[in-house]
Design an enzyme around this catalytic site. Structure first.
Site, short mmCIF file in Angstrom:
data_model
loop_
_atom_site.label_atom_id
_atom_site.label_comp_id
_atom_site.label_asym_id
_atom_site.label_seq_id
_atom_site.Cartn_x
_atom_site.Cartn_y
_atom_site.Cartn_z
N CYS A 69 24.07 6.40 1.62
CA CYS A 69 23.76 7.01 0.09
C CYS A 69 24.39 5.80 -0.89
O CYS A 69 23.80 6.01 -2.19
CB CYS A 69 24.01 8.32 0.14
SG CYS A 69 25.82 8.66 0.26
N HIS A 70 25.14 5.06 -0.64
CA HIS A 70 25.98 4.31 -1.47
C HIS A 70 25.75 2.91 -1.08
O HIS A 70 26.96 2.52 -0.50
CB HIS A 70 27.25 4.60 -1.67
CG HIS A 70 28.02 4.37 -3.06
ND1 HIS A 70 28.76 3.13 -2.82
CD2 HIS A 70 28.14 4.59 -4.19
CE1 HIS A 70 29.28 2.93 -4.13
NE2 HIS A 70 28.98 3.72 -5.08
N PHE A 71 24.84 1.99 -1.31
CA PHE A 71 23.80 2.11 -1.92
C PHE A 71 22.50 1.89 -0.98
O PHE A 71 22.88 1.05 0.05
CB PHE A 71 23.64 1.30 -3.09
CG PHE A 71 24.42 1.30 -4.16
CD1 PHE A 71 24.31 2.46 -5.14
CD2 PHE A 71 25.58 0.54 -4.14
CE1 PHE A 71 25.18 2.53 -6.08
CE2 PHE A 71 26.43 0.68 -5.33
CZ PHE A 71 26.30 1.88 -6.36
#
EC number: 4.2.1.59
Length: 176
Positions: A69-71
């Site tokens: 999720c990052h990124f």
């Protein structure tokens, strides 16, 4: 409780459930916020200031939650997670020396990032060197910390502060 100089992942999980240092004592977070897999060294001597040290490791895997999720398309471990790991280790040490209460990060003086942690890396190493430990009515640790990935130091944090509180609500009330 006999103090150990190292802890494996299962032992760290006991801390997260309040069963390592006993009821009312500092706890580590549960996975996924537990940011290391083992503590390889704990000592009341040693470290840069000869006032105690902790060394811990996180095995990296491209499937770790934060890389997803990052990124998206540009995965990197958030720097704040490495910083949180350092605070987690300061709090764990305070419980290890017999301090009681719930651990809370109180801040730090300075943080510098000079690299990043990517999915292709293999291992993160955290090192804490204590500058001062207060173990009276107030229990607080002040330490410097370093984060390395695959042997290269990439973060430094000065004057990390963690306190132990019998009632963590006291911290909120004192700042409001």
């Amino acid at each position: 409780m006999t103090r150990q100089e190292s802890y494996n992942f299962d032992e760290l999980l006991l801390s997260g459930h309040g069963r390592l240092f006993g009821p009312g004592n500092p706890q580590l977070p549960a996975p996924q916020m537990l940011m290391f897999h083992r503590i390889t060294q704990m000592s009341e001597e040693g470290g840069a200031y000869d006032k105690g040290q902790v060394i811990a490791e996180l095995d990296l895997d491209p499937d770790l939650w934060f890389f997803r999720c990052h990124f998206p398309g540009d995965p990197v471990m958030p720097g704040c997670l490495g910083l949180d790991a350092l605070w987690q280790l300061v709090g764990f040490y305070l419980g290890w020396i017999g301090g009681s209460g719930k651990g809370r990060a109180l801040g730090c003086g300075e943080v510098k990032f000079s690299g990043q942690i990517l999915p292709e890396h293999k291992k993160v190493t955290y090192e804490i060197a204590f500058k001062r430990v207060i173990n009276r009515r107030l229990v607080m640790g002040i330490a410097d910390g370093w984060v390395s990935v695959d042997g290269e130091q990439i973060y430094t944090a000065k004057d990390l502060k963690v306190g132990l509180f019998q009632d963590p609500g006291d911290l909120s009330r004192s700042q409001g």
